[in-house]
Motif scaffolding. Sequence first.
Motif, mmCIF file in Angstrom:
data_model
loop_
_atom_site.group_PDB
_atom_site.id
_atom_site.type_symbol
_atom_site.label_atom_id
_atom_site.label_comp_id
_atom_site.label_asym_id
_atom_site.label_seq_id
_atom_site.Cartn_x
_atom_site.Cartn_y
_atom_site.Cartn_z
ATOM 1 N N LEU A 119 0.825 -1.204 0.000
ATOM 2 C CA LEU A 119 0.000 0.000 0.000
ATOM 3 C C LEU A 119 0.860 1.254 0.000
ATOM 4 O O LEU A 119 0.621 2.184 -0.774
ATOM 5 N N THR A 120 1.866 1.298 0.884
ATOM 6 C CA THR A 120 2.694 2.507 0.976
ATOM 7 C C THR A 120 3.546 2.700 -0.268
ATOM 8 O O THR A 120 3.899 3.832 -0.607
ATOM 9 N N ASP A 121 3.878 1.620 -0.953
ATOM 10 C CA ASP A 121 4.700 1.722 -2.162
ATOM 11 C C ASP A 121 3.906 2.152 -3.385
ATOM 12 O O ASP A 121 4.484 2.667 -4.351
ATOM 13 N N ASN A 122 2.589 1.938 -3.371
ATOM 14 C CA ASN A 122 1.810 2.139 -4.590
ATOM 15 C C ASN A 122 0.699 3.173 -4.485
ATOM 16 O O ASN A 122 0.094 3.500 -5.509
ATOM 17 N N TYR A 123 0.433 3.681 -3.289
ATOM 18 C CA TYR A 123 -0.667 4.626 -3.120
ATOM 19 C C TYR A 123 -0.267 5.781 -2.207
ATOM 20 O O TYR A 123 0.633 5.641 -1.377
ATOM 21 N N HIS A 124 -0.977 6.873 -2.367
ATOM 22 C CA HIS A 124 -0.990 7.913 -1.341
ATOM 23 C C HIS A 124 -1.922 7.390 -0.258
ATOM 24 O O HIS A 124 -3.125 7.224 -0.484
ATOM 25 N N THR A 125 -1.392 7.086 0.912
ATOM 26 C CA THR A 125 -2.158 6.375 1.924
ATOM 27 C C THR A 125 -2.721 7.307 2.993
ATOM 28 O O THR A 125 -2.043 8.224 3.455
ATOM 29 N N VAL A 126 -3.961 7.034 3.378
ATOM 30 C CA VAL A 126 -4.631 7.805 4.421
ATOM 31 C C VAL A 126 -5.120 6.841 5.492
ATOM 32 O O VAL A 126 -5.989 5.999 5.228
ATOM 33 N N GLY A 127 -4.559 6.931 6.686
ATOM 34 C CA GLY A 127 -4.995 6.085 7.785
ATOM 35 C C GLY A 127 -6.248 6.650 8.420
ATOM 36 O O GLY A 127 -6.272 7.806 8.842
ATOM 37 N N CYS A 128 -7.313 5.863 8.476
ATOM 38 C CA CYS A 128 -8.584 6.310 9.036
ATOM 39 C C CYS A 128 -8.701 5.765 10.456
ATOM 40 O O CYS A 128 -8.643 4.550 10.671
ATOM 41 N N THR A 129 -8.868 6.655 11.418
ATOM 42 C CA THR A 129 -8.806 6.261 12.821
ATOM 43 C C THR A 129 -9.813 7.051 13.641
ATOM 44 O O THR A 129 -10.447 7.990 13.136
ATOM 45 N N ALA A 130 -9.965 6.684 14.901
ATOM 46 C CA ALA A 130 -10.870 7.395 15.797
ATOM 47 C C ALA A 130 -10.256 8.733 16.191
ATOM 48 O O ALA A 130 -9.113 9.033 15.854
ATOM 49 N N ILE A 131 -11.016 9.547 16.897
ATOM 50 C CA ILE A 131 -10.504 10.820 17.404
ATOM 51 C C ILE A 131 -9.164 10.566 18.091
ATOM 52 O O ILE A 131 -9.015 9.657 18.903
ATOM 53 N N THR A 132 -8.176 11.365 17.767
ATOM 54 C CA THR A 132 -6.822 11.073 18.215
ATOM 55 C C THR A 132 -6.460 11.704 19.557
ATOM 56 O O THR A 132 -5.592 11.212 20.257
ATOM 57 N N ASN A 133 -7.090 12.830 19.900
ATOM 58 C CA ASN A 133 -6.734 13.550 21.131
ATOM 59 C C ASN A 133 -5.244 13.879 21.182
ATOM 60 O O ASN A 133 -4.643 13.924 22.251
ATOM 61 N N GLU A 134 -4.659 14.092 20.030
ATOM 62 C CA GLU A 134 -3.239 14.425 19.979
ATOM 63 C C GLU A 134 -3.058 15.807 19.381
ATOM 64 O O GLU A 134 -3.936 16.343 18.699
ATOM 65 N N ASP A 135 -1.895 16.386 19.666
ATOM 66 C CA ASP A 135 -1.560 17.683 19.103
ATOM 67 C C ASP A 135 -0.146 17.611 18.550
ATOM 68 O O ASP A 135 0.408 16.533 18.385
ATOM 69 N N ALA A 136 0.431 18.783 18.271
ATOM 70 C CA ALA A 136 1.731 18.817 17.616
ATOM 71 C C ALA A 136 2.839 18.190 18.461
ATOM 72 O O ALA A 136 3.893 17.837 17.940
ATOM 73 N N ARG A 137 2.608 18.036 19.761
ATOM 74 C CA ARG A 137 3.630 17.413 20.607
ATOM 75 C C ARG A 137 3.602 15.892 20.484
ATOM 76 O O ARG A 137 4.598 15.233 20.765
ATOM 77 N N LYS A 138 2.453 15.335 20.114
ATOM 78 C CA LYS A 138 2.303 13.896 19.925
ATOM 79 C C LYS A 138 1.788 13.689 18.507
ATOM 80 O O LYS A 138 0.587 13.655 18.269
ATOM 81 N N HIS A 139 2.730 13.547 17.594
ATOM 82 C CA HIS A 139 2.421 13.771 16.192
ATOM 83 C C HIS A 139 2.242 12.520 15.361
ATOM 84 O O HIS A 139 2.063 12.616 14.157
ATOM 85 N N VAL A 140 2.282 11.316 15.939
ATOM 86 C CA VAL A 140 2.095 10.124 15.118
ATOM 87 C C VAL A 140 0.730 10.169 14.433
ATOM 88 O O VAL A 140 0.591 9.825 13.268
ATOM 89 N N ARG A 141 -0.284 10.632 15.149
ATOM 90 C CA ARG A 141 -1.630 10.736 14.588
ATOM 91 C C ARG A 141 -2.044 12.195 14.383
ATOM 92 O O ARG A 141 -3.234 12.515 14.360
ATOM 93 N N TYR A 142 -1.071 13.053 14.235
ATOM 94 C CA TYR A 142 -1.347 14.492 14.102
ATOM 95 C C TYR A 142 -0.411 15.063 13.047
ATOM 96 O O TYR A 142 0.742 14.631 12.955
ATOM 97 N N PRO A 143 -0.879 16.018 12.226
ATOM 98 C CA PRO A 143 -2.245 16.543 12.166
ATOM 99 C C PRO A 143 -3.167 15.574 11.435
ATOM 100 O O PRO A 143 -2.709 14.753 10.650
ATOM 101 N N PHE A 144 -4.457 15.676 11.704
ATOM 102 C CA PHE A 144 -5.412 14.815 11.025
ATOM 103 C C PHE A 144 -6.494 15.676 10.382
ATOM 104 O O PHE A 144 -6.732 16.812 10.780
#
Length: 240
Positions: free
Chosen positions: A67-92
């Motif tokens: 998927l990562t090699d062949n597409y622009h990938t978008v991970g769809c997830t629940a509300i992240t409750n994260e901000d710029a300090r915790k960026h694995v799921r941010y920005p969304f």
Amino acid sequence: MISVAVVDAQTPGNVGTIARAMKNFGLDELLLVDPPELDPDGEAYGFAGQAREDILPNAREVSLEYLTDNYHTVGCTAITNEDARKHVRYPFKTPRELADSLADVRADTCLVFGRERVGLTNEEIAELDEVCSIPAAEDYPVLNLGQAATIVLYEMRSLTLESTQLPDPTHDRASEREIEGLHGQFESFLEAIDHPEEKRDKAGRLFRRLIGRAHPTDREAVTLRGIFRRAQRRIDSRDE
């Protein structure tokens, strides 16, 4: 083109529900990572409606790396409750914001959904280009997998239903091969400047999110790779 991937689904019925939602909103490529058995006489086909005739039988089993090699990938997830300090799921982006951002970009995109109970792991999210999250009530933000996919695919309808409704593309995004090459060049650059090893993964994730939002063209990606490559050569020559 927009495709849908489901990672490690636990319940065949949810795969069928997602296939049905795809049929509702004009998508037809379903990709499965570590899927359950999809028995033609089981609940996946029972829940799929008319998608049992084409989308489910044609679903392909692939890896996350594919998927990562062949597409622009978008991970769809629940509300992240994260901000710029915790960026694995941010920005969304919300599903509507995602649809708006994709409207002017010509790129093969894959919407990636995770497991029923735990969704996508942080390690999986870190490999993807963007994050999409559905705003929901703060005291209970978690949605059923089939519900979440239906909401996201509904918001994509302006891009997927009828070709006459599609906006004219105005931006040719670089190929996934070129984008991944840019990420590789950035990793080499971090090594060349002796960026602290324990911070390289974080820097790489930040760079991936930035590039994922920017949708660079081939020329832009090639230019950035060239700049990093030239800087790396200059650094290497000074160290000799």
